[in-house]
Design an enzyme around this catalytic site. Sequence first.
Site, mmCIF file in Angstrom:
data_model
loop_
_atom_site.group_PDB
_atom_site.id
_atom_site.type_symbol
_atom_site.label_atom_id
_atom_site.label_comp_id
_atom_site.label_asym_id
_atom_site.label_seq_id
_atom_site.Cartn_x
_atom_site.Cartn_y
_atom_site.Cartn_z
ATOM 1 C CD GLU A 253 50.698 60.553 -76.499
ATOM 2 O OE1 GLU A 253 50.308 61.116 -78.300
ATOM 3 O OE2 GLU A 253 50.479 59.202 -76.153
ATOM 4 C CB CYS A 287 50.415 57.555 -80.837
ATOM 5 S SG CYS A 287 51.916 57.895 -79.411
#
Length: 487
Positions: A253, A287
Amino acid sequence: MGLLDSVDWQGKIFKNGSWVPGGGGDYPVVEPATGATLGRMGRADPQDVADAAVHAAEAQKEWAALPHPARAAVLRKAGGLWQENAAEISDWNVREVGAVPGMAGFALHVAAEECYEAASLPSRAIGELLPSEQPRLSMVRRVPAGVVGVIAPFNVPIILGIRSVAPALALGNAVILKPDPRTAVTGGTLMARIFEEAGLPAGLLHMLPGGADVGEAMVTDPHVRVISFTGSTPVGRRIGELAGKHLKRAHLELGGNSALLVLDDADVDAAVNLAAWGSFFHQGQICMTTGRHLVAARVYDDFVERLADKAAHLPVGNPATDQVALGPIIDAGQRDKIHGMVTATAGQGAKIAAGGTYEELFYRPTVLADAPLTAPAFAEEVFGPVAPVTRVSSVDEAVELAGASEYGLSLGIVTRDVMRGLAVADRIPTGIVHINDQTVNDEANAPFGGVGASGTGARFGGAAANIDAFTETRWITVRGEPATYPF
């Protein structure tokens, strides 16, 4: 008595069920808002990884063999402990990470929900029956992967650790957790204490803060069969390459540069509220942060003016002592990276409509109007409280620009016509889409992940994604009598 008051954790790592000195010595835990030392943390070395992996592999066998209610009970207990110890954990999250209290509360909520969701995994169906052309019972069974290595970053250490740790444990695995050294108390020590108190047997969870050498040791150790990494795209590429060399799965990720599309029929005030939260929440150190604002020409000027005004009035300061919207950037290196991208983007023609300044580690929320498409703050992940805004003349142009990035994590679309928004979303490749919301969202039962340079796809959240991530597939057949063959 608090979680940390009852054990001698200072200067220690958690290995083989004990708090012990790390092979890499220890280091100070620093509060970014003040520079004060909050304590000392142990630092692991590669030998610690090797020792932990051996013990984890042995402990995992007994854990996987337990009846499923026994594993579920530990996860349920852990979920309650996040809530029962919320004040202590939140204080550490605010001081060590620099999170505002609202962000700390959100992280604790998600942590508890991750454990409760994981508690349902041991009793889930773990296979299927297959038709067979032979006189036999043919089936598929999902079995634990074994030892899972979890590498978590500094920015949201609780969520980005627990979302792998909890389901991996629930599905019968052991875990070696490497939190970022900058936030290892919040992202490691407290998590280890939660599972200690929840009754997790010794040897199933190891907490080893350390540098790249510790991460590499985890990826290459033969006992560690799955790597779950959350962090930057460049580091993720290296981990993926190393994992491939050692023939093990890596769930990656990675970074993002998520777009918020404000279509020409959008309510400007609503769009500005979404945009500010998407870019400035947790100082932009997420993110999924909104990194590109693609705004229809009809509403562009109003949008920029109102977003800049909002940014100019957001309070920035020490979240442990003041009522603020933004806390500190994690360290000077990250602050300087942010400021360098802002000044370079302004140098290429963008207008600094708000912000662009800092005091110590407190960076003002920044709006960059008319950001050139090739400028660093628009084209790259900033990981700071920066909102680059670009005017688009049509939906087609917005779709083209949104899809031009190598990243593909999250997407937000603001429009009064929901079906139009869904149709636009279908044209832009991302792992996550939110219509009439900004790009930063997370729920424990929802699959999470990106495409392209943002990672290897959704693999956290919800039973299906978690089972796929942390188990292996085994084909099993059963005959009533032994098979016979021609020779």
